[in-house]
Design a protein around this motif. Structure first.
Motif, PDB file in Angstrom:
ATOM      1  N   LEU A   1       0.810  -1.215   0.000  1.00 44.40           N
ATOM      2  CA  LEU A   1       0.000   0.000   0.000  1.00 44.40           C
ATOM      3  C   LEU A   1       0.849   1.273   0.000  1.00 44.40           C
ATOM      4  CD1 LEU A   1      -2.747  -0.987   2.610  1.00 44.40           C
ATOM      5  CD2 LEU A   1      -2.977  -0.918   0.118  1.00 44.40           C
ATOM      6  N   ILE A   2       2.150   1.157   0.187  1.00 50.14           N
ATOM      7  CA  ILE A   2       3.029   2.328   0.278  1.00 50.14           C
ATOM      8  C   ILE A   2       3.121   3.019  -1.082  1.00 50.14           C
ATOM      9  CG2 ILE A   2       5.409   3.093   0.703  1.00 50.14           C
ATOM     10  CD1 ILE A   2       5.658   0.704   2.645  1.00 50.14           C
ATOM     11  N   ASP A   3       2.986   4.335  -1.071  1.00 54.61           N
ATOM     12  CA  ASP A   3       3.177   5.123  -2.295  1.00 54.61           C
ATOM     13  C   ASP A   3       4.675   5.396  -2.431  1.00 54.61           C
ATOM     14  OD1 ASP A   3       3.446   7.236  -4.189  1.00 54.61           O
ATOM     15  OD2 ASP A   3       1.329   7.749  -3.889  1.00 54.61           O
ATOM     16  N   ARG A   4       5.365   4.538  -3.178  1.00 51.50           N
ATOM     17  CA  ARG A   4       6.827   4.621  -3.254  1.00 51.50           C
ATOM     18  C   ARG A   4       7.310   5.870  -3.988  1.00 51.50           C
ATOM     19  NH1 ARG A   4       5.498  -0.542  -2.566  1.00 51.50           N
ATOM     20  NH2 ARG A   4       6.901  -1.905  -1.383  1.00 51.50           N
ATOM     21  N   GLY A   5       6.547   6.321  -4.975  1.00 49.27           N
ATOM     22  CA  GLY A   5       6.928   7.534  -5.683  1.00 49.27           C
ATOM     23  C   GLY A   5       6.955   8.734  -4.751  1.00 49.27           C
ATOM     24  N   LEU A   6       5.902   8.873  -3.941  1.00 54.08           N
ATOM     25  CA  LEU A   6       5.835   9.958  -2.966  1.00 54.08           C
ATOM     26  C   LEU A   6       6.898   9.794  -1.884  1.00 54.08           C
ATOM     27  CD1 LEU A   6       4.239  12.480  -1.986  1.00 54.08           C
ATOM     28  CD2 LEU A   6       2.784  10.895  -0.689  1.00 54.08           C
ATOM     29  N   LEU A   7       7.073   8.555  -1.423  1.00 55.77           N
ATOM     30  CA  LEU A   7       8.020   8.278  -0.347  1.00 55.77           C
ATOM     31  C   LEU A   7       9.453   8.636  -0.743  1.00 55.77           C
ATOM     32  CD1 LEU A   7       8.532   6.977   2.472  1.00 55.77           C
ATOM     33  CD2 LEU A   7       8.844   4.792   1.263  1.00 55.77           C
ATOM     34  N   PHE A   8       9.900   8.106  -1.892  1.00 53.24           N
ATOM     35  CA  PHE A   8      11.293   8.314  -2.283  1.00 53.24           C
ATOM     36  C   PHE A   8      11.502   9.620  -3.053  1.00 53.24           C
ATOM     37  CE2 PHE A   8      10.964   3.649  -1.856  1.00 53.24           C
ATOM     38  CZ  PHE A   8      11.973   3.453  -0.924  1.00 53.24           C
ATOM     39  N   GLY A   9      10.446  10.099  -3.694  1.00 53.88           N
ATOM     40  CA  GLY A   9      10.591  11.301  -4.498  1.00 53.88           C
ATOM     41  C   GLY A   9      10.560  12.581  -3.697  1.00 53.88           C
ATOM     42  N   MET A  10       9.703  12.644  -2.639  1.00 54.02           N
ATOM     43  CA  MET A  10       9.588  13.888  -1.883  1.00 54.02           C
ATOM     44  C   MET A  10       9.891  13.733  -0.395  1.00 54.02           C
ATOM     45  SD  MET A  10       6.373  16.489  -1.244  1.00 54.02           S
ATOM     46  CE  MET A  10       5.917  15.745   0.326  1.00 54.02           C
ATOM     47  N   ILE A  11       9.339  12.689   0.231  1.00 54.50           N
ATOM     48  CA  ILE A  11       9.362  12.645   1.690  1.00 54.50           C
ATOM     49  C   ILE A  11      10.751  12.344   2.262  1.00 54.50           C
ATOM     50  CG2 ILE A  11       8.408  11.542   3.736  1.00 54.50           C
ATOM     51  CD1 ILE A  11       5.880  10.967   2.144  1.00 54.50           C
ATOM     52  N   LEU A  12      11.336  11.213   1.880  1.00 53.22           N
ATOM     53  CA  LEU A  12      12.560  10.771   2.535  1.00 53.22           C
ATOM     54  C   LEU A  12      13.748  11.721   2.374  1.00 53.22           C
ATOM     55  CD1 LEU A  12      12.648   6.869   2.208  1.00 53.22           C
ATOM     56  CD2 LEU A  12      11.946   8.296   4.139  1.00 53.22           C
ATOM     57  N   PRO A  13      13.994  12.315   1.188  1.00 52.45           N
ATOM     58  CA  PRO A  13      15.143  13.230   1.091  1.00 52.45           C
ATOM     59  C   PRO A  13      15.070  14.388   2.087  1.00 52.45           C
ATOM     60  CG  PRO A  13      14.377  12.616  -1.097  1.00 52.45           C
ATOM     61  CD  PRO A  13      13.353  12.101  -0.139  1.00 52.45           C
ATOM     62  N   GLY A  14      13.911  15.049   2.155  1.00 50.35           N
ATOM     63  CA  GLY A  14      13.761  16.175   3.080  1.00 50.35           C
ATOM     64  C   GLY A  14      13.759  15.740   4.528  1.00 50.35           C
ATOM     65  N   MET A  15      13.074  14.640   4.829  1.00 44.25           N
ATOM     66  CA  MET A  15      13.014  14.154   6.202  1.00 44.25           C
ATOM     67  C   MET A  15      14.390  13.741   6.708  1.00 44.25           C
ATOM     68  SD  MET A  15      10.002  14.310   7.682  1.00 44.25           S
ATOM     69  CE  MET A  15      10.265  13.138   9.016  1.00 44.25           C
ATOM     70  N   ALA A  16      15.164  13.052   5.877  1.00 45.74           N
ATOM     71  CA  ALA A  16      16.484  12.594   6.304  1.00 45.74           C
ATOM     72  C   ALA A  16      17.409  13.776   6.580  1.00 45.74           C
ATOM     73  CB  ALA A  16      17.092  11.683   5.238  1.00 45.74           C
ATOM     74  N   ALA A  17      17.426  14.757   5.671  1.00 45.20           N
ATOM     75  CA  ALA A  17      18.283  15.928   5.864  1.00 45.20           C
ATOM     76  C   ALA A  17      17.867  16.699   7.114  1.00 45.20           C
ATOM     77  CB  ALA A  17      18.219  16.829   4.631  1.00 45.20           C
ATOM     78  N   GLY A  18      16.566  16.907   7.275  1.00 44.29           N
ATOM     79  CA  GLY A  18      16.076  17.641   8.437  1.00 44.29           C
ATOM     80  C   GLY A  18      16.327  16.907   9.743  1.00 44.29           C
ATOM     81  N   THR A  19      16.163  15.590   9.746  1.00 39.55           N
ATOM     82  CA  THR A  19      16.391  14.805  10.957  1.00 39.55           C
ATOM     83  C   THR A  19      17.837  14.928  11.428  1.00 39.55           C
ATOM     84  OG1 THR A  19      14.628  13.225  10.429  1.00 39.55           O
ATOM     85  CG2 THR A  19      16.355  12.471  11.925  1.00 39.55           C
ATOM     86  N   LEU A  20      18.777  14.886  10.514  1.00 42.05           N
ATOM     87  CA  LEU A  20      20.186  15.045  10.885  1.00 42.05           C
ATOM     88  C   LEU A  20      20.457  16.442  11.437  1.00 42.05           C
ATOM     89  CD1 LEU A  20      21.918  13.180   7.908  1.00 42.05           C
ATOM     90  CD2 LEU A  20      21.718  12.411  10.286  1.00 42.05           C
ATOM     91  N   ILE A  21      19.848  17.462  10.832  1.00 46.36           N
ATOM     92  CA  ILE A  21      20.008  18.829  11.335  1.00 46.36           C
ATOM     93  C   ILE A  21      19.473  18.932  12.766  1.00 46.36           C
ATOM     94  CG2 ILE A  21      19.259  21.226  11.060  1.00 46.36           C
ATOM     95  CD1 ILE A  21      19.206  20.705   8.013  1.00 46.36           C
TER      96      ILE A  21
END
Length: 244
Positions: A66-86
């Motif tokens: 059920l995971i929307d992989r396009g949304l997950l890898f295209g928008m969510i994870l890049p920003g979330m990962a960078a922000g989480t490290l900050i």
């Protein structure tokens, strides 16, 4: 007194993980909001974050189709990962009391906004992609600081065409990824191992929370359930923001 505090935290964890099993987010926001009334945030995070990856790992595997992989890898994870490290690297520079008050204000604003939106039946409108990317980055920063990026990320995803099951599955996969990253960070900075006894003692509550949440997800009026949770968060946020 110490035993009461840890028993109360167990009750907060059960409530929080039941909600996440229903909606796909909210577990750490609720558990941390209530737990911060009793314990320091920096003491709670190494307990709550590993617990979260146990539950979200199971649910990510179960609902992977059920995971929307396009949304997950295209928008969510890049920003979330960078922000989480900050956010993770910013937290040691914050005073503990200031961090608790900032978190309280964050929870207060989130709960107030959601209650207003539900009261007025506000319909979220799609925003430009760059705006959603900025909100997602901000969600990552709050996740790195307080492991609570859900409110802002849900705001960033408002207006998407995902049904509630795909929305929940996609969000759960985000928390599994980001909290796995934070757990590795806690291991490296030495905060994970001392917290493992508490993690193991609370682990059975995850099974109960998932069992309850799976049933409530299909049977209860989610709107009424959310109203009750947001009122609870509103009160908790006020207590954290304006300590006596």
């Amino acid at each position: 007194m110490i035993d009461f505090i840890w028993l109360a935290l167990g009750a907060f964890i059960l409530l929080a993980y039941t909600l996440e099993a229903i909606t796909g987010f909210g577990s750490i926001v609720i558990a941390l909001s209530l737990g911060a009334l009793l314990l320091p945030i920096e003491q709670l995070l190494p307990v709550l974050v590993p617990l979260n990856i146990c539950m979200t790992g199971y649910m990510t595997l179960r609902y992977r189709k059920l995971i929307d992989r396009g949304l997950l890898f295209g928008m969510i994870l890049p920003g979330m990962a960078a922000g989480t490290l900050i956010g993770y690297f910013l937290l040691p520079w914050l005073d503990a009391n200031l961090a608790k008050q900032l978190f309280g204000v964050f929870v207060l604003l989130f709960a107030s906004r959601e209650l207003w939106r539900m009261r007025h039946s506000a319909v979220a409108r799609p925003r430009p992609l760059w705006v959603n990317r900025l909100i997602t980055l901000a969600a990552g920063v709050t996740h790195g600081l307080f492991a609570s990026g859900g409110p802002l990320l849900v705001h960033a995803l408002a207006g998407t065409n995902l049904d509630k099951s795909r929305f929940r599955a996609t969000l759960i996969s985000v928390w599994f990824s980001m909290n796995s990253l934070l757990t590795v960070a806690f291991l490296l900075d030495g905060r994970l191992l001392p917290a493992l006894p508490q993690v193991l003692s609370y682990a059975p509550l995850l099974l109960v929370g998932v069992w309850l949440g799976e049933r409530l997800h299909k049977r209860v009026d989610e709107k009424h359930f959310r109203i009750a949770i947001y009122l609870l968060l509103l009160t908790t946020g006020a207590l954290l923001s304006f300590p006596r």
